[in-house]
Design a protein around this motif. Structure first.
Motif, PDB file in Angstrom:
ATOM      1  N   THR A  65     -20.380  22.859  22.091  1.00 37.86           N
ATOM      2  CA  THR A  65     -19.755  21.865  21.222  1.00 37.86           C
ATOM      3  C   THR A  65     -18.909  22.550  20.162  1.00 37.86           C
ATOM      4  OG1 THR A  65     -21.621  20.353  21.582  1.00 37.86           O
ATOM      5  CG2 THR A  65     -20.201  19.911  19.690  1.00 37.86           C
ATOM      6  N   VAL A  66     -19.454  23.604  19.543  1.00 37.25           N
ATOM      7  CA  VAL A  66     -18.691  24.355  18.539  1.00 37.25           C
ATOM      8  C   VAL A  66     -17.443  24.970  19.169  1.00 37.25           C
ATOM      9  CG1 VAL A  66     -18.721  26.371  17.020  1.00 37.25           C
ATOM     10  CG2 VAL A  66     -20.712  24.853  17.101  1.00 37.25           C
ATOM     11  N   GLU A  67     -17.608  25.587  20.330  1.00 41.22           N
ATOM     12  CA  GLU A  67     -16.468  26.253  20.965  1.00 41.22           C
ATOM     13  C   GLU A  67     -15.369  25.265  21.322  1.00 41.22           C
ATOM     14  OE1 GLU A  67     -15.570  29.606  24.396  1.00 41.22           O
ATOM     15  OE2 GLU A  67     -17.527  28.620  24.345  1.00 41.22           O
ATOM     16  N   VAL A  68     -15.756  24.123  21.870  1.00 44.60           N
ATOM     17  CA  VAL A  68     -14.754  23.104  22.188  1.00 44.60           C
ATOM     18  C   VAL A  68     -14.063  22.626  20.909  1.00 44.60           C
ATOM     19  CG1 VAL A  68     -14.467  20.718  22.967  1.00 44.60           C
ATOM     20  CG2 VAL A  68     -15.757  22.335  24.363  1.00 44.60           C
ATOM     21  N   GLY A  69     -14.833  22.510  19.825  1.00 46.11           N
ATOM     22  CA  GLY A  69     -14.237  22.105  18.552  1.00 46.11           C
ATOM     23  C   GLY A  69     -13.172  23.081  18.087  1.00 46.11           C
ATOM     24  N   ILE A  70     -13.441  24.374  18.217  1.00 44.92           N
ATOM     25  CA  ILE A  70     -12.464  25.391  17.808  1.00 44.92           C
ATOM     26  C   ILE A  70     -11.222  25.322  18.686  1.00 44.92           C
ATOM     27  CG2 ILE A  70     -12.036  27.860  17.555  1.00 44.92           C
ATOM     28  CD1 ILE A  70     -15.065  28.199  17.104  1.00 44.92           C
ATOM     29  N   ILE A  71     -11.443  25.255  19.999  1.00 48.34           N
ATOM     30  CA  ILE A  71     -10.328  25.306  20.939  1.00 48.34           C
ATOM     31  C   ILE A  71      -9.447  24.074  20.840  1.00 48.34           C
ATOM     32  CG2 ILE A  71      -9.733  25.327  23.405  1.00 48.34           C
ATOM     33  CD1 ILE A  71     -12.256  27.019  23.843  1.00 48.34           C
ATOM     34  N   THR A  72     -10.045  22.904  20.656  1.00 52.84           N
ATOM     35  CA  THR A  72      -9.244  21.672  20.631  1.00 52.84           C
ATOM     36  C   THR A  72      -8.615  21.388  19.271  1.00 52.84           C
ATOM     37  OG1 THR A  72     -11.243  20.371  20.170  1.00 52.84           O
ATOM     38  CG2 THR A  72     -10.579  20.603  22.481  1.00 52.84           C
ATOM     39  N   ALA A  73      -9.167  21.966  18.206  1.00 52.65           N
ATOM     40  CA  ALA A  73      -8.634  21.669  16.874  1.00 52.65           C
ATOM     41  C   ALA A  73      -7.814  22.811  16.276  1.00 52.65           C
ATOM     42  CB  ALA A  73      -9.772  21.312  15.925  1.00 52.65           C
ATOM     43  N   TYR A  74      -8.112  24.057  16.665  1.00 51.22           N
ATOM     44  CA  TYR A  74      -7.508  25.172  15.941  1.00 51.22           C
ATOM     45  C   TYR A  74      -6.845  26.245  16.793  1.00 51.22           C
ATOM     46  CZ  TYR A  74     -10.336  23.425  12.027  1.00 51.22           C
ATOM     47  OH  TYR A  74     -10.890  22.652  11.051  1.00 51.22           O
ATOM     48  N   LEU A  75      -7.515  26.704  17.841  1.00 51.26           N
ATOM     49  CA  LEU A  75      -7.091  27.939  18.482  1.00 51.26           C
ATOM     50  C   LEU A  75      -7.359  27.895  19.976  1.00 51.26           C
ATOM     51  CD1 LEU A  75      -6.120  30.924  17.910  1.00 51.26           C
ATOM     52  CD2 LEU A  75      -8.553  31.518  17.764  1.00 51.26           C
ATOM     53  N   ALA A  76      -6.290  27.864  20.772  1.00 50.02           N
ATOM     54  CA  ALA A  76      -6.441  27.824  22.225  1.00 50.02           C
ATOM     55  C   ALA A  76      -5.695  28.967  22.904  1.00 50.02           C
ATOM     56  CB  ALA A  76      -5.955  26.489  22.769  1.00 50.02           C
ATOM     57  N   SER A  77      -5.270  29.965  22.150  1.00 53.92           N
ATOM     58  CA  SER A  77      -4.496  31.069  22.709  1.00 53.92           C
ATOM     59  C   SER A  77      -5.361  31.960  23.584  1.00 53.92           C
ATOM     60  CB  SER A  77      -3.877  31.901  21.579  1.00 53.92           C
ATOM     61  OG  SER A  77      -4.891  32.397  20.719  1.00 53.92           O
ATOM     62  N   LYS A  78      -4.740  32.736  24.451  1.00 55.38           N
ATOM     63  CA  LYS A  78      -5.468  33.573  25.395  1.00 55.38           C
ATOM     64  C   LYS A  78      -6.245  34.695  24.714  1.00 55.38           C
ATOM     65  CE  LYS A  78      -2.346  32.709  29.287  1.00 55.38           C
ATOM     66  NZ  LYS A  78      -1.422  33.318  30.281  1.00 55.38           N
ATOM     67  N   ASP A  79      -5.914  35.020  23.482  1.00 52.71           N
ATOM     68  CA  ASP A  79      -6.593  36.105  22.772  1.00 52.71           C
ATOM     69  C   ASP A  79      -7.732  35.612  21.880  1.00 52.71           C
ATOM     70  OD1 ASP A  79      -5.153  34.831  20.781  1.00 52.71           O
ATOM     71  OD2 ASP A  79      -3.840  36.542  20.348  1.00 52.71           O
ATOM     72  N   ARG A  80      -8.195  34.401  22.123  1.00 56.87           N
ATOM     73  CA  ARG A  80      -9.166  33.752  21.241  1.00 56.87           C
ATOM     74  C   ARG A  80     -10.616  34.144  21.516  1.00 56.87           C
ATOM     75  NH1 ARG A  80      -8.369  30.091  25.549  1.00 56.87           N
ATOM     76  NH2 ARG A  80     -10.357  29.471  26.490  1.00 56.87           N
ATOM     77  N   ARG A  81     -10.908  34.774  22.650  1.00 57.91           N
ATOM     78  CA  ARG A  81     -12.258  34.790  23.199  1.00 57.91           C
ATOM     79  C   ARG A  81     -13.331  35.285  22.229  1.00 57.91           C
ATOM     80  NH1 ARG A  81     -14.552  35.034  28.459  1.00 57.91           N
ATOM     81  NH2 ARG A  81     -16.739  34.480  28.182  1.00 57.91           N
ATOM     82  N   TRP A  82     -13.148  36.477  21.679  1.00 59.26           N
ATOM     83  CA  TRP A  82     -14.233  37.037  20.890  1.00 59.26           C
ATOM     84  C   TRP A  82     -14.514  36.179  19.667  1.00 59.26           C
ATOM     85  CZ3 TRP A  82     -14.658  38.266  15.862  1.00 59.26           C
ATOM     86  CH2 TRP A  82     -13.492  38.468  15.110  1.00 59.26           C
TER      87      TRP A  82
END
Length: 390
Positions: free
Chosen positions: A243-260
């Motif tokens: 849930t937290v990860e989806v929140g970050i990706i959908t609201a703030y950061l979806a770039s390919k370098d986001r993983r760590w």
């Protein structure tokens, strides 16, 4: 025979791959004979074996029959089971949104929380206490069959001893598939699943000794798998992490370098929410960072979080599975170290700052710039320094 259960279960979205990890079979001289397999049914259990191994099948049948007629296992208790996760949905979603500096739970957060809760509910209902199907195997015969191209469910020619056993199913939900249909799919998988027991690897062992050892290994592996997938030590943590990860990706950061950054924050925030809800000591049963770091200490010199590919690119990059798993612990440590220095409030402040950049333009550099503005520090100094590659 050694067995390990893969701990790092990755779900996306509502998909589960279950690996009853690499069951290693000790080496022995290969035998080319392919006898017709026999099947025995007793007390609702099915035992498959080769001619000549009737004594082993007799012992296993007796043990399974005794188990079936024994005292039912006590119901498992949970401090934060699926029912509690459902009842406390608004509270826990509220905590996620506070950490992510969001005004309220987004539709994506709510869907992720509900989907993963549904997944673990299905697993809890369908995973059996006692699998019904067993297969007795001598390694020489098994190896010969596999080398001849015979398809034996769960087995592949791989690993340090040449043979590995895995069983896997995917609970990826089709667009209009109901929870009941998904539950039927899982139930059918478990109904057909066959657990192997290695026999004859020690010349001085009796059938009773081999069966006792094999049942102990498989019972332990299934119990561990249950812990990993559906008990309180996994389900709530994974639900919150995703849930937290989806929140970050959908609201703030979806770039390919986001993983760590995404996975480090998701692990840390999930653990902190559990600590806030249950207490720090109990939360360690759900996630123990020190134990994770110790487990993957051997990978420390290879950790390069900046080069960790996003999940959708990991397969194409042929990224090491063990290194991929180890990265979660080291990424979480980065976030824990940052919060240890600046306090947990740094994360919602950081997301508020990151949010000033449109999501489609945000990259990990946006995160570094925002952190520098808030703290005067270069976030990259917290990242582990990769050593010489072996």
């Amino acid at each position: 025979m050694k067995c390990r259960v893969i701990r790092d279960m990755r779900f996306h979205p509502l998909a589960a791959a279950i690996l009853l990890g690499a069951v290693s079979w000790s080496r022995a001289a290969e035998a080319p004979a392919f006898p017709q397999r026999e099947v025995r049914e007793i007390a609702g259990f099915k035992i498959e074996y080769s001619p000549g191994d009737e004594a082993y099948a007799d012992v296993l049948a007796q043990r399974l029959s005794e188990r079936a007629n024994g005292t039912p296992a006590a119901a498992e208790t949970s401090r934060l089971d699926g029912t509690q996760m459902s009842r406390r949905r608004e509270e826990l979603l509220g905590k996620v949104t506070a950490w992510l500096a969001l005004p309220k739970p987004t539709a994506e957060l709510e869907k992720t929380y509900d989907n993963f809760g549904e997944l673990f509910g299905i697993l809890a209902r369908t995973m059996p206490k006692d699998p019904r199907n067993y297969a007795l195997w001598r390694r020489p015969e098994l190896l010969a069959r596999l080398q001849a191209g015979e398809k034996i469910p769960g087995f592949v020619l791989s690993g340090p001893t040449g043979i590995e056993f895995k069983f896997a199913f995917n609970l990826e939900k089709a667009k209009d598939e109901t929870q009941e249909a998904l539950g039927e799919k899982a139930a059918k998988f478990w109904e057909a699943a066959v657990l192997p027991i290695s026999i004859g690897k020690e010349p001085d062992h009796t059938p009773g000794q081999d069966i006792a050892e094999g049942l102990e290994v498989m019972t332990g592996a299934m119990s561990h798998l249950r812990d990993v997938l559906i008990k309180e030590t996994a389900g709530p943590f994974i639900i919150l992490h995703e849930t937290v990860e989806v929140g970050i990706i959908t609201a703030y950061l979806a770039s390919k370098d986001r993983r760590w950054f995404c996975d480090g924050v998701a692990n840390y925030v999930a653990w902190k929410i559990l600590a806030d809800t249950l207490g720090a000591e109990d939360a360690r049963r759900y996630y123990d960072l020190d134990a994770q770091l110790a487990q993957y200490a051997g990978e420390a010199g290879r950790i390069d979080l900046a080069k960790w590919p996003a999940g959708e690119n990991a397969v194409k990059a042929n990224y090491s599975e063990n290194l991929n798993t180890a990265n979660y612990a080291f990424a979480t440590k980065v976030i824990a170290d940052i919060c240890g220095r600046h306090g947990d409030a740094i994360l919602p402040k950081l997301f508020a700052e990151i949010g000033k950049t449109p999501k489609d333009k945000a990259t990990i550099k946006t995160v570094y710039t925002a952190f520098k503005k808030l703290t005067g520090e270069d976030m990259r100094r917290y990242l582990p320094k990769p050593g010489a590659k072996k």
